[in-house]
Design a protein around this motif. Structure first.
Motif, PDB file in Angstrom:
ATOM      1  N   ARG A  60      -5.401  -0.498  -9.010  1.00 11.68           N
ATOM      2  CA  ARG A  60      -4.946  -1.668  -9.786  1.00 11.68           C
ATOM      3  C   ARG A  60      -3.450  -1.902  -9.612  1.00 11.68           C
ATOM      4  N   ARG A  61      -2.682  -0.791  -9.551  1.00 10.30           N
ATOM      5  CA  ARG A  61      -1.225  -0.916  -9.419  1.00 10.30           C
ATOM      6  C   ARG A  61      -0.854  -1.628  -8.117  1.00 10.30           C
ATOM      7  N   GLU A  62      -1.513  -1.239  -7.016  1.00  7.24           N
ATOM      8  CA  GLU A  62      -1.197  -1.871  -5.724  1.00  7.24           C
ATOM      9  C   GLU A  62      -1.604  -3.347  -5.710  1.00  7.24           C
TER      10      GLU A  62
ATOM     11  N   ASP B  83       6.999   7.201   1.669  1.00  2.59           N
ATOM     12  CA  ASP B  83       7.554   8.215   0.772  1.00  2.59           C
ATOM     13  C   ASP B  83       8.126   7.468  -0.424  1.00  2.59           C
ATOM     14  N   SER B  84       8.086   8.087  -1.604  1.00  2.00           N
ATOM     15  CA  SER B  84       8.469   7.318  -2.788  1.00  2.00           C
ATOM     16  C   SER B  84       9.212   8.167  -3.799  1.00  2.00           C
ATOM     17  N   ASN B  85      10.144   7.512  -4.475  1.00  4.42           N
ATOM     18  CA  ASN B  85      10.815   8.147  -5.606  1.00  4.42           C
ATOM     19  C   ASN B  85      11.316   7.062  -6.548  1.00  4.42           C
ATOM     20  N   ALA B  86      10.407   6.210  -6.999  1.00  8.48           N
ATOM     21  CA  ALA B  86      10.679   5.082  -7.905  1.00  8.48           C
ATOM     22  C   ALA B  86      11.443   3.961  -7.206  1.00  8.48           C
ATOM     23  N   GLY B  87      11.083   2.743  -7.571  1.00 10.39           N
ATOM     24  CA  GLY B  87      11.749   1.576  -6.980  1.00 10.39           C
ATOM     25  C   GLY B  87      11.097   1.124  -5.686  1.00 10.39           C
ATOM     26  N   THR B  88       9.838   1.500  -5.465  1.00  9.47           N
ATOM     27  CA  THR B  88       9.227   1.157  -4.171  1.00  9.47           C
ATOM     28  C   THR B  88       8.865  -0.324  -4.070  1.00  9.47           C
ATOM     29  N   ARG B  89       8.496  -0.963  -5.198  1.00  3.36           N
ATOM     30  CA  ARG B  89       8.083  -2.376  -5.085  1.00  3.36           C
ATOM     31  C   ARG B  89       9.273  -3.257  -4.692  1.00  3.36           C
ATOM     32  N   VAL B  90      10.467  -2.910  -5.215  1.00  2.00           N
ATOM     33  CA  VAL B  90      11.641  -3.715  -4.857  1.00  2.00           C
ATOM     34  C   VAL B  90      12.137  -3.360  -3.452  1.00  2.00           C
TER      35      VAL B  90
ATOM     36  N   ARG C 265       0.843  -1.204   0.000  1.00  2.00           N
ATOM     37  CA  ARG C 265       0.000   0.000   0.000  1.00  2.00           C
ATOM     38  C   ARG C 265       0.871   1.244   0.000  1.00  2.00           C
ATOM     39  N   MET C 266       0.385   2.265  -0.701  1.00  2.25           N
ATOM     40  CA  MET C 266       1.077   3.563  -0.675  1.00  2.25           C
ATOM     41  C   MET C 266       0.247   4.535   0.128  1.00  2.25           C
ATOM     42  N   ALA C 267       0.889   5.211   1.070  1.00  2.45           N
ATOM     43  CA  ALA C 267       0.169   6.229   1.837  1.00  2.45           C
ATOM     44  C   ALA C 267      -0.211   7.388   0.907  1.00  2.45           C
TER      45      ALA C 267
ATOM     46  N   ASN D 211      15.938   6.513 -10.385  1.00  2.00           N
ATOM     47  CA  ASN D 211      15.052   7.375  -9.595  1.00  2.00           C
ATOM     48  C   ASN D 211      13.892   7.827 -10.492  1.00  2.00           C
ATOM     49  N   LYS D 212      12.985   8.611  -9.929  1.00  2.00           N
ATOM     50  CA  LYS D 212      11.759   8.964 -10.668  1.00  2.00           C
ATOM     51  C   LYS D 212      12.095   9.761 -11.927  1.00  2.00           C
ATOM     52  N   PHE D 213      13.058  10.675 -11.824  1.00  2.96           N
ATOM     53  CA  PHE D 213      13.442  11.481 -12.978  1.00  2.96           C
ATOM     54  C   PHE D 213      13.924  10.563 -14.104  1.00  2.96           C
ATOM     55  N   GLU D 214      14.737   9.558 -13.741  1.00  2.00           N
ATOM     56  CA  GLU D 214      15.278   8.638 -14.752  1.00  2.00           C
ATOM     57  C   GLU D 214      14.175   7.726 -15.302  1.00  2.00           C
ATOM     58  N   GLU D 215      13.289   7.290 -14.418  1.00  2.00           N
ATOM     59  CA  GLU D 215      12.180   6.426 -14.876  1.00  2.00           C
ATOM     60  C   GLU D 215      11.255   7.162 -15.845  1.00  2.00           C
ATOM     61  N   ASP D 216      11.252   8.497 -15.775  1.00  3.72           N
ATOM     62  CA  ASP D 216      10.377   9.287 -16.639  1.00  3.72           C
ATOM     63  C   ASP D 216      11.070   9.729 -17.926  1.00  3.72           C
TER      64      ASP D 216
ATOM     65  N   ARG E 163      -1.641  13.799  -4.177  1.00  3.73           N
ATOM     66  CA  ARG E 163      -2.265  12.937  -3.177  1.00  3.73           C
ATOM     67  C   ARG E 163      -2.889  11.694  -3.824  1.00  3.73           C
ATOM     68  N   LYS E 164      -2.530  10.530  -3.253  1.00  6.03           N
ATOM     69  CA  LYS E 164      -3.069   9.281  -3.797  1.00  6.03           C
ATOM     70  C   LYS E 164      -4.364   8.934  -3.095  1.00  6.03           C
ATOM     71  N   ARG E 165      -5.348   8.451  -3.856  1.00  4.61           N
ATOM     72  CA  ARG E 165      -6.604   8.030  -3.206  1.00  4.61           C
ATOM     73  C   ARG E 165      -6.292   6.870  -2.269  1.00  4.61           C
TER      74      ARG E 165
HETATM   75  N1  UDP Z   1       3.927   7.197  -8.294  1.00  4.02           N
HETATM   76  C1  UDP Z   1       3.085   8.283  -8.103  1.00  4.02           C
HETATM   77  N2  UDP Z   1       1.738   8.032  -7.982  1.00  4.02           N
HETATM   78  C2  UDP Z   1       1.212   6.774  -8.031  1.00  4.02           C
HETATM   79  C3  UDP Z   1       2.081   5.703  -8.241  1.00  4.02           C
HETATM   80  C4  UDP Z   1       3.431   5.944  -8.374  1.00  4.02           C
HETATM   81  O1  UDP Z   1       3.523   9.417  -8.016  1.00  4.02           O
HETATM   82  O2  UDP Z   1      -0.017   6.607  -7.915  1.00  4.02           O
HETATM   83  C5  UDP Z   1       5.381   7.438  -8.363  1.00  4.02           C
HETATM   84  C6  UDP Z   1       6.077   6.951  -7.099  1.00  4.02           C
HETATM   85  O3  UDP Z   1       7.091   7.868  -6.720  1.00  4.02           O
HETATM   86  C7  UDP Z   1       6.689   5.644  -7.555  1.00  4.02           C
HETATM   87  C8  UDP Z   1       7.045   5.990  -8.984  1.00  4.02           C
HETATM   88  O4  UDP Z   1       5.963   6.767  -9.443  1.00  4.02           O
HETATM   89  O5  UDP Z   1       7.810   5.260  -6.772  1.00  4.02           O
HETATM   90  C9  UDP Z   1       7.271   4.816  -9.889  1.00  4.02           C
HETATM   91  O6  UDP Z   1       6.132   4.004  -9.883  1.00  4.02           O
HETATM   92  P1  UDP Z   1       6.142   2.541 -10.432  1.00  4.02           P
HETATM   93  O7  UDP Z   1       4.732   2.181 -10.734  1.00  4.02           O
HETATM   94  O8  UDP Z   1       7.154   2.397 -11.511  1.00  4.02           O
HETATM   95  O9  UDP Z   1       6.566   1.665  -9.161  1.00  4.02           O
HETATM   96  P2  UDP Z   1       7.927   1.606  -8.332  1.00  4.02           P
HETATM   97  O10 UDP Z   1       9.062   2.005  -9.248  1.00  4.02           O
HETATM   98  O11 UDP Z   1       7.776   2.564  -7.189  1.00  4.02           O
HETATM   99  O12 UDP Z   1       8.027   0.189  -7.884  1.00  4.02           O
END
Ligand code: UDP
Length: 254
Positions: A93-95, A128-135, A77-79, A173-178, A86-88
């Motif tokens: 589906r992603r979670e 808190d998140s900046n890409a890579g949260t699932r791992v 779960r993401m806070a 990181n998020k910048f690189e993932e984008d 703000r996330k609902r």
């Molecule tokens: N993210 C966001 N809103 C969301 C889901 C993700 O801002 O509803 C951001 C969050 O910082 C996350 C990043 O996008 O870490 C990358 O998301 P991804 O789905 O690739 O998962 P992750 O890399 O965190 O495993």
């Protein structure tokens, strides 16, 4: 600035100062939630994760139980405050997807058949998140599993790998993932055998790039594994004076 130097400068440094095979700083603390059977707090760059493990307990509802083995219930779960917009609060589906693939990774390592009819719950909260949260979550959850004393054939360790601006790099990181050409490959392995227990791919890569990502990803996972071991040793290290009183091997503990 062209696309290539936008992500890695001429000195080989990424926008946050890391080199291509460098993982963001990681801090792991074990046993942070007294009410859980096992727990972990992990910081990985900006990512902050709590993981708690409960069980094995009686499986409820009963119809979900398996008389031959335990079932894993993994909840990622993401806070609401963990992302810029703000996330609902209700799981999306992603979670649900992340929970499913992460739970399946644990099915490959936990000795489930030792606990028939039970459930092992894994609750992971991203603060808190900046890409890579699932791992990061899988890495933390695995430490929490070990803390709970759940028997596993190995620990799970995860790390992201991928491509940005034409460069293969680890732990994006998020910048690189984008990046417009971004490839995102979250992966998790068992460090003693290199068996891959989670592998996802978002983006397009050549066969050579993909092979390089897998080998760089495995190396990065092994670096993260060292942090897991250190954290577990920190909690379970036997003080020198106590270890002197332990019986020699073969002497018996009766
Ligand atoms: N993210 C966001 N809103 C969301 C889901 C993700 O801002 O509803 C951001 C969050 O910082 C996350 C990043 O996008 O870490 C990358 O998301 P991804 O789905 O690739 O998962 P992750 O890399 O965190 O495993």
């Amino acid at each position: 600035m062209d696309e290539k130097t936008a992500y890695v400068d001429k000195h080989g440094k990424r926008t946050d100062g890391r080199v291509l095979n460098e993982v963001r700083p990681i801090k792991i603390e074990v046993g942070v939630i007294p009410e859980a059977d096992g727990s972990c707090y992990l910081e990985w760059g900006q990512n902050k994760v709590f993981a708690a493990v409960y069980g094995p307990n009686e499986c409820i509802p009963k119809h979900m139980s398996d008389p031959t083995k335990a079932i894993i219930r993994y909840n990622y779960r993401m806070a609401s405050f963990s992302v810029p917009d703000r996330k609902r609060p209700q799981p999306g589906r992603r979670e649900v997807e992340i929970s499913k693939v992460s739970g399946e990774a644990f099915e490959k390592v936990v000795f489930l058949e030792r606990f028939p009819g039970t459930q092992i719950e894994v609750e992971v909260e991203i603060l808190d998140s900046n890409a890579g949260t699932r791992v990061a979550a899988l890495t933390a959850a695995s430490v929490a599993m070990a803390d709970a004393g759940i028997p596993m054939k190995d620990i799970i360790v995860g790390c992201g790998v991928g491509k940005a601006g034409g460069h293969v790099m680890v732990d994006l990181n998020k910048f690189e993932e984008d990046a417009p050409d971004a490839v995102d490959v979250p992966m998790a392995i068992l460090p003693s055998t290199d068996e891959i227990v989670l592998l996802q791919l978002d983006g397009l890569a050549t066969r050579e790039e993909f092979q390089s990502m897998i080998s760089e990803g495995i190396k990065a996972c092994k670096m993260v594994y060292e942090k897991q071991k250190e954290a577990l040793k920190q909690k379970y290290r036997i003080p020198a004076e106590e270890s002197m009183n332990l019986p020699e091997q073969g002497e018996g503990f009766e």
